[in-house]
Design an enzyme around this catalytic site. Structure first.
Site, short mmCIF file in Angstrom:
data_model
loop_
_atom_site.label_atom_id
_atom_site.label_comp_id
_atom_site.label_asym_id
_atom_site.label_seq_id
_atom_site.Cartn_x
_atom_site.Cartn_y
_atom_site.Cartn_z
N GLU A 5 0.82 -1.21 0.00
CA GLU A 5 0.00 0.00 0.00
C GLU A 5 0.85 1.26 0.00
OE1 GLU A 5 -3.08 0.58 -0.52
OE2 GLU A 5 -3.68 -1.51 -0.65
N TYR A 26 -6.35 6.57 4.75
CA TYR A 26 -6.44 5.60 3.66
C TYR A 26 -5.65 4.32 3.97
CZ TYR A 26 -5.50 2.93 -0.39
OH TYR A 26 -5.36 1.85 -1.21
N ASP A 40 -9.38 5.83 -2.42
CA ASP A 40 -8.23 6.34 -3.17
C ASP A 40 -8.75 6.85 -4.52
OD1 ASP A 40 -8.85 4.08 -4.64
OD2 ASP A 40 -6.83 3.21 -4.57
N THR A 79 6.47 15.36 -9.52
CA THR A 79 5.07 15.70 -9.34
C THR A 79 4.81 17.20 -9.47
OG1 THR A 79 5.05 13.93 -7.75
CG2 THR A 79 3.09 15.27 -7.83
#
Ligand code: SF4
Length: 364
Positions: A39, A122, A140, A304
């Protein structure tokens, strides 16, 4: 959805997941350590990219205890290329907490999981539901898309009101005792059928429940959120050669990509007089005189929040004493050993170019 529709939808999705799930290594034993690592790796990264990293990680660090015991450079090296390096540092901190406070056993209590470093709502929901089959929701990017389309929700999915609604729906829909398969079914549907563009509605197991499909609004849902334009950055890298070795330094922890290694470098706003600026900056910051020979590579790489253009210059050490600092380790490293250090992705490409350049130089 009415209670009956919700029940039919749950059954259909769980059955579909059992029949169509991708065989993934963390789905064999549902071991909490394996689920947790998967994850954390999967945040912002696709399954196909993660798989080789996951295999390598599990071979090197098969237990929580081994993560806690490993040195930081080892775990960062295993993560090299996955980005978001604070994730791996937090993973190691959490492993140490689990060993120190929970007898090296991953805790089952939801609030205890949530309190571990690097674990938010999450990830806590994912580990609690997938590893321990607790009725905890996960939301998500894939789940957001699927829920928005099933309910034809057209508001900005990032707004506070929508976030609350999405988490509530994701929780309400879990069939009691089936969270492991239902949550993965929602994520799997988003990843393999309900794509961002051109979802495969004709193959979708829950098409009959999908309000966007029936309204003909699938391509407008979820609402598109305006992307912030990436910043552009130009960086000059000095690949300084001295007696077969190259100079590198470690980025301070707490900075972007902290803990990774890098070549001496300089951010510039214009591409004028690049060589001269690099030479004087190296003298100022590193205390050594170099001769800037030639530009051996220009690498463009997207992170990003920004895009970077790296100009890599082959430089030769002339004179001077390297300035050393306690906070920023600096080392001369033989070319063949650079691969043992963790670098940001763009500089890994630069090292490959440097190796080729040195092969040519040596052959002359
Ligand atoms: Fe997604 Fe299409 Fe299925 Fe609706 S019918 S959930 S839009 S794949």
């Amino acid at each position: 959805m009415s209670p009956q529709e919700t029940s039919d939808f749950q059954t259909r999705l769980v059955e579909w997941f059992h029949q169509h799930q991708r065989p993934l290594p963390w789905r064999i034993h549902y071991d909490p350590y394996e689920v947790w690592v998967s994850e954390i790796m999967l945040q912002q990264t696709q399954v196909t990219t993660v798989l080789p990293y996951y295999q390598r990680w599990m071979e090197a660090l098969p237990t929580i205890h081994s993560v806690a015991q490993a040195d930081e450079d080892t775990v960062v090296k295993l993560w090299e290329g996955l980005g978001y390096y604070s994730r791996v540092r937090n993973l190691q901190k959490a492993a140490r907490v689990i060993c120190d406070d929970h007898g090296s056993v991953f805790p089952q209590d939801f609030e205890t999981i949530l309190a571990l470093p690097g674990i938010g709502r999450y990830t806590a929901g994912a580990v609690a539901s997938i590893a321990f089959n607790q009725d905890r929701p996960v939301v998500d990017g894939n789940v957001i898309r699927v829920v928005c389309r099933l309910e034809d929700l057209r508001d900005d999915p990032k707004s506070a009101a929508m976030t609350k609604r999405l988490w509530e729906l994701a929780a309400d829909w879990i069939p009691s005792g089936e969270a492991r398969y239902f949550n993965q079914g929602m994520m799997e549907l988003g990843a393999t059928v309900c794509h961002v563009q051109q979802p495969s509605c004709l193959l979708c197991p829950v098409q009959s429940f999908c309000k966007s499909y029936h309204a003909g609004s699938v391509d407008q849902v979820p609402a598109k959120v305006k992307r912030v334009k990436s910043k552009l950055r130009t960086t000059l890298m000095a690949l300084i050669h001295k007696d077969g070795s190259f100079l590198i330094q470690k980025r301070p922890v707490g900075q972007l990509m902290g803990g990774l290694w890098e070549f001496p470098n300089l951010h510039v706003t214009s591409e004028q007089k690049l060589e001269k600026s690099l030479q004087s900056e190296v003298l100022k910051q590193w205390g050594i005189q170099v001769e800037v020979k030639e530009r051996i590579a220009t690498i463009k790489h997207g992170y990003t929040s920004y895009k970077v253009t790296l100009h890599g210059y082959y430089c030769v050490f002339q004179s001077g004493n390297l300035k050393l600092s306690q906070d920023i380790p600096r080392e001369w490293v033989p070319l063949k050993d650079l691969g043992q250090y963790s670098f940001p992705a763009a500089q890994v490409k630069l090292i490959q170019k440097l190796q080729k350049h040195m092969e040519i130089l040596c052959a002359c």
